[in-house]
Design a protein around this motif. Structure first.
Motif, mmCIF file in Angstrom:
data_model
loop_
_atom_site.group_PDB
_atom_site.id
_atom_site.type_symbol
_atom_site.label_atom_id
_atom_site.label_comp_id
_atom_site.label_asym_id
_atom_site.label_seq_id
_atom_site.Cartn_x
_atom_site.Cartn_y
_atom_site.Cartn_z
ATOM 1 N N PHE A 126 0.847 -1.187 0.000
ATOM 2 C CA PHE A 126 0.000 0.000 0.000
ATOM 3 C C PHE A 126 0.887 1.242 0.000
ATOM 4 O O PHE A 126 1.832 1.320 0.779
ATOM 5 C CB PHE A 126 -0.918 0.008 1.229
ATOM 6 N N LYS A 127 0.557 2.206 -0.848
ATOM 7 C CA LYS A 127 1.375 3.407 -0.998
ATOM 8 C C LYS A 127 0.649 4.625 -0.437
ATOM 9 O O LYS A 127 -0.561 4.778 -0.584
ATOM 10 C CB LYS A 127 1.712 3.610 -2.470
ATOM 11 N N ALA A 128 1.418 5.510 0.175
ATOM 12 C CA ALA A 128 0.841 6.672 0.844
ATOM 13 C C ALA A 128 0.088 7.580 -0.117
ATOM 14 O O ALA A 128 -0.865 8.253 0.272
ATOM 15 C CB ALA A 128 1.933 7.465 1.558
ATOM 16 N N ASN A 129 0.497 7.634 -1.382
ATOM 17 C CA ASN A 129 -0.193 8.520 -2.317
ATOM 18 C C ASN A 129 -1.483 7.913 -2.848
ATOM 19 O O ASN A 129 -2.121 8.480 -3.730
ATOM 20 C CB ASN A 129 0.727 8.941 -3.463
ATOM 21 N N GLU A 130 -1.875 6.786 -2.294
ATOM 22 C CA GLU A 130 -3.154 6.178 -2.645
ATOM 23 C C GLU A 130 -4.109 6.163 -1.454
ATOM 24 O O GLU A 130 -5.221 5.650 -1.553
ATOM 25 C CB GLU A 130 -2.933 4.756 -3.165
ATOM 26 N N TYR A 131 -3.673 6.747 -0.342
ATOM 27 C CA TYR A 131 -4.498 6.794 0.866
ATOM 28 C C TYR A 131 -4.376 8.171 1.504
ATOM 29 O O TYR A 131 -3.291 8.577 1.922
ATOM 30 C CB TYR A 131 -4.082 5.696 1.863
ATOM 31 N N TYR A 132 -5.487 8.904 1.554
ATOM 32 C CA TYR A 132 -5.532 10.239 2.143
ATOM 33 C C TYR A 132 -6.116 10.147 3.547
ATOM 34 O O TYR A 132 -7.050 9.387 3.791
ATOM 35 C CB TYR A 132 -6.429 11.161 1.324
ATOM 36 N N LEU A 133 -5.610 10.951 4.454
ATOM 37 C CA LEU A 133 -6.152 11.024 5.801
ATOM 38 C C LEU A 133 -6.537 12.462 6.109
ATOM 39 O O LEU A 133 -5.742 13.388 5.919
ATOM 40 C CB LEU A 133 -5.115 10.542 6.823
ATOM 41 N N PHE A 134 -7.772 12.649 6.592
ATOM 42 C CA PHE A 134 -8.277 13.962 6.987
ATOM 43 C C PHE A 134 -8.775 13.893 8.424
ATOM 44 O O PHE A 134 -9.205 12.840 8.897
ATOM 45 C CB PHE A 134 -9.424 14.403 6.078
#
Length: 374
Positions: A126-134
């Motif tokens: 899993f790559k960070a640029n495919e998962y956003y956190l708000f």
């Protein structure tokens, strides 16, 4: 906890924030704005989120190890029957129904630990640029479906005669609006994600008491030939509401464990970090799990699912959350004053309230609880 069902047309201008040579931090696994506390950013929440990351990782470790010891640990067998309706078989044989449950947990574990796929040149699963956190839903601004439509470059969309087109006239947007009867457009431009959420609740989602988090599927777009929009990839957006940080649950596993006494209900011993784990189940497994009104959150309702609707219990995320919390309180270890430190191990069992069909899933010593060596 719930999730938005559709999002269309987000830009793919993202930064790769991975730092695999260091201990995993929350920004290693998510794209998250750490510079401010408005428009969904998380500056003031970073320390807590890192604690949640560590707790989540350790709790998944313990749950996986517990499942691997299914044959030798009666408490694990009982818990898997309680939460997933797993029918125990004769001694020495593990039920085949266990492995699919374990795999669901394992994939979330991969995410939390930034693990790599040995079959694909050790690329990250899993790559960070495919998962956003708000950290709030306030980055979403409501729009009327008859407003002029914007594209992923924030340009007004026009027809062949150069006339502006309303949101409900853009084919893809119109399809999204039809997916939910009460859906309206919510523009995500304040966060830098130039696209629309199409749902009933958006920027006001976190204003509702009891809403802790949600997860959305994102279609990322980029500029292609002649400036045309070109699909890039699918990503996930996880929103943790302020309510989740302020809810009336223990701040950590350490605090939760210290609250335990004989008869304490497991529901009162689930830490706030479980919200992040819950939303990651949604983000990673998508439609494999129940959503919206089909989800059960109450401990008693989850246990009844396993008794009456076994397959639904294995698709209900909170069943996994309660199982993981049970295993952590039973098998977690002391680690000084760390937030995930367990001072005493407790088992849990169903205890019926006298003259009633109601019950609690209460902590018990009954020879199964034991003091952890300091």
């Amino acid at each position: 906890m719930a999730r938005i069902s559709f999002l269309l047309g987000l830009t793919a201008c993202l930064l790769n924030l991975l730092t695999p040579t260091f201990a995993v931090e929350i920004w290693d696994i998510f794209t998250v704005d750490r510079t401010k506390d408005t428009d969904g950013a998380c500056k003031a929440r970073m320390t807590v989120l890192d604690q949640w990351l560590s707790e989540g990782s350790y709790s998944l470790d313990v749950a996986l190890n517990a499942i691997d010891n299914y044959l030798t640990e009666p408490a694990v067998r009982d818990a898997m029957t309680t939460f997933f309706g797993v029918q125990q078989t004769e001694e020495g044989r593990k039920p085949s129904t266990i492995e699919p449950i374990r795999k669901k947990i394992q994939w979330v574990h991969y995410f939390f630990n930034q693990e790599r796929n040995p079959k694909k040149k050790n690329e990250l699963w899993f790559k960070a640029n495919e998962y956003y956190l708000f950290c709030d839903s306030d980055f979403l601004a409501r729009r009327d479906k008859t407003d002029s439509a914007l594209d992923f470059q924030t340009k007004v969309i026009v027809d062949k005669d150069n006339n502006e087109i309303s949101i409900d006239k853009v084919p893809g947007y119109a399809t999204a609006l039809r997916k939910e009867a009460k859906a309206v457009p919510w523009w995500a431009g304040a966060s830098g994600l130039n696209g629309y959420f199409f749902t009933e609740s958006g920027g006001d989602y976190c204003d509702t008491a009891g809403n802790f988090g949600l997860t959305a599927k994102i279609e990322l777009f980029k500029q292609g030939a002649n400036g045309k929009a070109q699909k890039d990839r699918i990503a996930r957006s996880v929103i943790i509401c302020p309510n989740a940080f302020d809810q009336n649950q223990p701040d950590s596993y350490k605090e939760a464990n210290e609250l335990l006494a004989t008869g304490t209900n497991l529901a009162d011993a689930v830490p706030k970090s479980a919200t992040l784990v819950h939303e990651l189940f949604h983000a990673i497994h998508g439609g494999d799990f129940s959503t919206g009104k089909a989800e059960e959150y109450d401990l008693g309702a989850c246990i009844k699912l396993a008794e009456q609707q076994v397959q639904n219990s294995r698709k209900n995320i909170e069943n996994y959350i309660f199982f993981i919390a049970h295993m952590y309180h039973l098998y977690g270890e002391a680690d000084g004053e760390e937030p995930w430190s367990i001072k005493k191990n407790w088992n849990f069992q169903i205890e019926y309230i006298s003259n009633s069909k109601d019950f609690i899933y209460g902590a018990t010593e009954d020879g199964d609880a034991m003091d952890v060596d300091e």
